[in-house]
Design an enzyme around this catalytic site. Structure first.
Site, PDB file in Angstrom:
ATOM      1  N   GLN A 270       0.578  -1.547  -0.609  1.00  0.00           N
ATOM      2  CA  GLN A 270      -0.585  -0.144  -0.004  1.00  0.00           C
ATOM      3  C   GLN A 270       0.551   1.170   0.126  1.00  0.00           C
ATOM      4  O   GLN A 270       2.101   1.511   0.630  1.00  0.00           O
ATOM      5  CB  GLN A 270      -0.910  -0.011   1.199  1.00  0.00           C
TER       6      GLN A 270
ATOM      7  N   SER B  36       4.145  -6.161   3.003  1.00  0.00           N
ATOM      8  CA  SER B  36       2.902  -6.154   3.276  1.00  0.00           C
ATOM      9  C   SER B  36       1.351  -7.180   2.437  1.00  0.00           C
ATOM     10  O   SER B  36       2.009  -8.026   1.862  1.00  0.00           O
ATOM     11  CB  SER B  36       2.438  -4.923   4.114  1.00  0.00           C
ATOM     12  N   LEU B  37       0.704  -5.881   1.673  1.00  0.00           N
ATOM     13  CA  LEU B  37       0.133  -6.354   0.839  1.00  0.00           C
ATOM     14  C   LEU B  37       0.459  -7.234  -0.155  1.00  0.00           C
ATOM     15  O   LEU B  37      -0.414  -7.937  -1.162  1.00  0.00           O
ATOM     16  CB  LEU B  37      -0.910  -4.869   0.636  1.00  0.00           C
TER      17      LEU B  37
ATOM     18  N   ARG C 147      -9.421  -7.450   3.997  1.00  0.00           N
ATOM     19  CA  ARG C 147      -8.690  -7.587   4.730  1.00  0.00           C
ATOM     20  C   ARG C 147      -8.648  -5.752   5.171  1.00  0.00           C
ATOM     21  O   ARG C 147      -8.338  -5.242   5.671  1.00  0.00           O
ATOM     22  CB  ARG C 147      -6.937  -8.091   4.102  1.00  0.00           C
TER      23      ARG C 147
ATOM     24  N   HIS D 188       0.823  -2.756  11.125  1.00  0.00           N
ATOM     25  CA  HIS D 188       1.579  -3.857  11.391  1.00  0.00           C
ATOM     26  C   HIS D 188       2.255  -3.359  12.991  1.00  0.00           C
ATOM     27  O   HIS D 188       2.752  -3.099  12.949  1.00  0.00           O
ATOM     28  CB  HIS D 188       2.681  -3.752  10.617  1.00  0.00           C
TER      29      HIS D 188
ATOM     30  N   GLN E   7       0.853 -11.719   9.765  1.00  0.00           N
ATOM     31  CA  GLN E   7       1.461 -10.448   9.390  1.00  0.00           C
ATOM     32  C   GLN E   7       0.862  -8.981   8.908  1.00  0.00           C
ATOM     33  O   GLN E   7       1.013  -8.458   9.607  1.00  0.00           O
ATOM     34  CB  GLN E   7       1.511 -10.621   8.351  1.00  0.00           C
TER      35      GLN E   7
END
Length: 306
Positions: free
Chosen positions: A11, A90-91, A115, A196, A245
């Protein structure tokens, strides 16, 4: 023998117009975007290709970015370029898993839509924040923020660039302490939540329930997980890692270092922007790095690597 890694951004890489040239030039890319629109009931062409307010909202960003990155990935594969390992920030890890054969593109898109909604709604607006810390090591940052409740490391991006996350007041307090300790700069990030961080633990648990209904397949190649920075070859680990995660640090620098130690010497960033290529220059300048973010890039990269 050269080893190739595909890597996918997270992102923040999104921008209006991303993937439009792929949609116009490739039936394969069109199918991915049109299927995503049908699946989610969202006008993906308007969301991804036109200026709009939704693209930077987490609940829309995640599905848009994965759709575009996978449309590009399908075209690259169609042209004969294949990786030995995949990774995503991440994503981007959802793209990495789909590219490695562990999840269908449709399931990746549908899952990140949920998500994104869970992450956006996890913490009331204005309660959490994130900041990028420049010019300090992870160890030095950890030593300082360990003395401050409510702030942790979100991303180990590359040497000299680490992101902290947590309660807004805690991040502000940590930012001042880090500046006093010698950080070159500490920049607040324009994000809608403290991603996170342990503040998203509940969102991760809810995502785990969503993932229970997602069908996974044996991996054709390994991918690297953000949570541990280690290779994943057994798909049975994937759902627990993805649930974890959301509230865990993204160990991107360590992920790249592990791939290089395994013999990967060529990295291909697939998606809009050049964020990951920028990190690569600071992690290791001895490896080859390519970007595929526009239609023109495909010919250039494929002709060089195939």
């Amino acid at each position: 023998m050269s080893k190739i890694a595909f890597m996918f951004p997270g992102q923040g890489a999104q921008k209006a117009g991303m993937g439009k040239d792929f949609y116009e030039q490739s039936e394969t890319a069109r199918q991915v975007v049109d299927k995503a629109a049908e699946l989610l009931g969202i006008d993906m062409k308007a969301l991804c290709f036109e200026e709009n307010d939704k693209l930077d909202q987490t609940e829309y960003t995640q599905a848009a970015l994965v759709t575009v990155c996978m449309a590009m990935e399908h075209v690259v594969r169609e042209r004969g370029l294949n990786p030995d390992v995949t990774a995503g920030l991440s994503l981007g890890e959802y793209c990495a898993i789909a590219s490695a054969g562990g999840m269908s593109t449709e399931d990746a898109i549908a899952t990140v839509r949920k998500r994104g909604i869970l992450m956006q709604n996890a913490v009331p607006g204005g309660k959490g924040s994130m900041a990028a810390v420049l010019g300090m090591t992870g160890d030095a940052i950890e030593k300082i923020i360990n003395e401050i409740d409510g702030v942790t490391i979100a991303n180990y991006n590359c040497p000299g660039q680490i992101v902290i996350t947590g309660w807004k007041e805690s991040v502000e307090k940590a930012s001042e302490a880090l500046k006093e300790a010698g950080a070159k700069r500490v920049m607040p990030l324009n994000v809608s939540g403290p991603f996170h961080s342990p503040m998203l633990t509940e969102a991760g648990e809810e995502l785990g329930k969503v993932l229970e209904n997602v069908e996974l397949s044996p991996l054709q190649i390994p991918y690297v997980t953000n949570v541990t920075a280690e290779y994943v070859s057994d798909i049975s680990q994937t759902k627990a890692l993805l649930a974890k995660q959301v509230a865990s640090s993204v160990r991107w620098q360590q992920s790249v270092e592990n791939m290089i130690a395994d013999g990967v010497d060529t990295f291909v960033e697939i998606g809009p922007g050049r964020t990951l290529a920028g990190f690569m220059r600071k992690i290791n300048r001895d490896v080859k790095v390519y970007n595929i973010g526009t239609w023109e890039d495909v010919d250039k990269v494929v002709s060089e690597l195939c």
